[in-house]
Design a protein around this motif. Structure first.
Motif, PDB file in Angstrom:
ATOM      1  N   LEU A  16      15.663 -17.832 -34.590  1.00 38.47           N
ATOM      2  CA  LEU A  16      15.089 -16.484 -34.618  1.00 38.47           C
ATOM      3  C   LEU A  16      15.815 -15.547 -33.666  1.00 38.47           C
ATOM      4  CD1 LEU A  16      11.276 -17.268 -34.814  1.00 38.47           C
ATOM      5  CD2 LEU A  16      12.686 -16.204 -36.576  1.00 38.47           C
ATOM      6  N   ALA A  17      16.208 -16.063 -32.505  1.00 41.06           N
ATOM      7  CA  ALA A  17      16.934 -15.247 -31.530  1.00 41.06           C
ATOM      8  C   ALA A  17      18.281 -14.808 -32.094  1.00 41.06           C
ATOM      9  CB  ALA A  17      17.117 -16.016 -30.223  1.00 41.06           C
ATOM     10  N   CYS A  19      19.036 -14.449 -35.307  1.00 39.46           N
ATOM     11  CA  CYS A  19      18.741 -13.453 -36.347  1.00 39.46           C
ATOM     12  C   CYS A  19      18.361 -12.114 -35.728  1.00 39.46           C
ATOM     13  CB  CYS A  19      17.634 -13.963 -37.258  1.00 39.46           C
ATOM     14  SG  CYS A  19      18.127 -15.351 -38.310  1.00 39.46           S
ATOM     15  N   GLU A  20      17.585 -12.147 -34.675  1.00 39.32           N
ATOM     16  CA  GLU A  20      17.154 -10.908 -34.034  1.00 39.32           C
ATOM     17  C   GLU A  20      18.336 -10.166 -33.404  1.00 39.32           C
ATOM     18  OE1 GLU A  20      13.681  -9.215 -31.093  1.00 39.32           O
ATOM     19  OE2 GLU A  20      14.192 -11.339 -30.971  1.00 39.32           O
ATOM     20  N   ARG A  21      19.238 -10.888 -32.758  1.00 41.92           N
ATOM     21  CA  ARG A  21      20.406 -10.229 -32.159  1.00 41.92           C
ATOM     22  C   ARG A  21      21.289  -9.597 -33.236  1.00 41.92           C
ATOM     23  NH1 ARG A  21      20.135 -14.787 -28.709  1.00 41.92           N
ATOM     24  NH2 ARG A  21      21.803 -15.843 -29.871  1.00 41.92           N
ATOM     25  N   PHE A  23      20.277  -8.599 -36.250  1.00 40.18           N
ATOM     26  CA  PHE A  23      19.495  -7.457 -36.739  1.00 40.18           C
ATOM     27  C   PHE A  23      19.657  -6.266 -35.794  1.00 40.18           C
ATOM     28  CE2 PHE A  23      15.569  -5.012 -36.372  1.00 40.18           C
ATOM     29  CZ  PHE A  23      15.384  -4.582 -37.674  1.00 40.18           C
ATOM     30  N   ASP A  24      19.477  -6.493 -34.500  1.00 40.93           N
ATOM     31  CA  ASP A  24      19.598  -5.414 -33.512  1.00 40.93           C
ATOM     32  C   ASP A  24      20.991  -4.797 -33.520  1.00 40.93           C
ATOM     33  OD1 ASP A  24      16.950  -5.793 -32.743  1.00 40.93           O
ATOM     34  OD2 ASP A  24      17.471  -6.994 -30.971  1.00 40.93           O
ATOM     35  N   THR A  43      16.121  -7.126 -42.461  1.00 38.26           N
ATOM     36  CA  THR A  43      15.529  -8.345 -41.920  1.00 38.26           C
ATOM     37  C   THR A  43      15.549  -9.472 -42.942  1.00 38.26           C
ATOM     38  OG1 THR A  43      14.042  -7.065 -40.508  1.00 38.26           O
ATOM     39  CG2 THR A  43      13.421  -9.346 -40.930  1.00 38.26           C
TER      40      THR A  43
END
Length: 77
Positions: A16-17, A19-21, A23-24, A43
């Motif tokens: 998840l981390a 994917c989040e980075r 995405f950001d 997302t």
């Protein structure tokens, strides 16, 4: 085999981390509001590409950017 299938359907905190980075980074690069509907679509794309074996952050970022460029080219044509 079961463990491999499980790892592709459930994302760990590490996954998840990543994917989040990504995405950001894409939101920042493309000046997207993270709360906008376009970001919601992003997302889904990030997670789908991640699950399709792009598990390094660099590979995932490149794959997402490539996919978005191709999609933008199809919309313009």
């Amino acid at each position: 085999m079961l463990r491999r299938h499980f790892n592709r359907t459930c994302l760990s905190p590490h996954d998840l981390a990543i994917c989040e980075r990504v995405f950001d980074q894409v939101c920042a690069d493309e000046h997207l509001d993270p709360l906008d509907q376009a970001a919601e679509i992003l997302t889904v794309m990030v997670v789908a590409i991640f699950r399709n074996a792009h598990t390094s952050e660099r590979e995932l970022l490149e794959a997402v950017k490539s996919h978005r460029k191709k999609a933008a080219g199809r919309r313009v044509a």
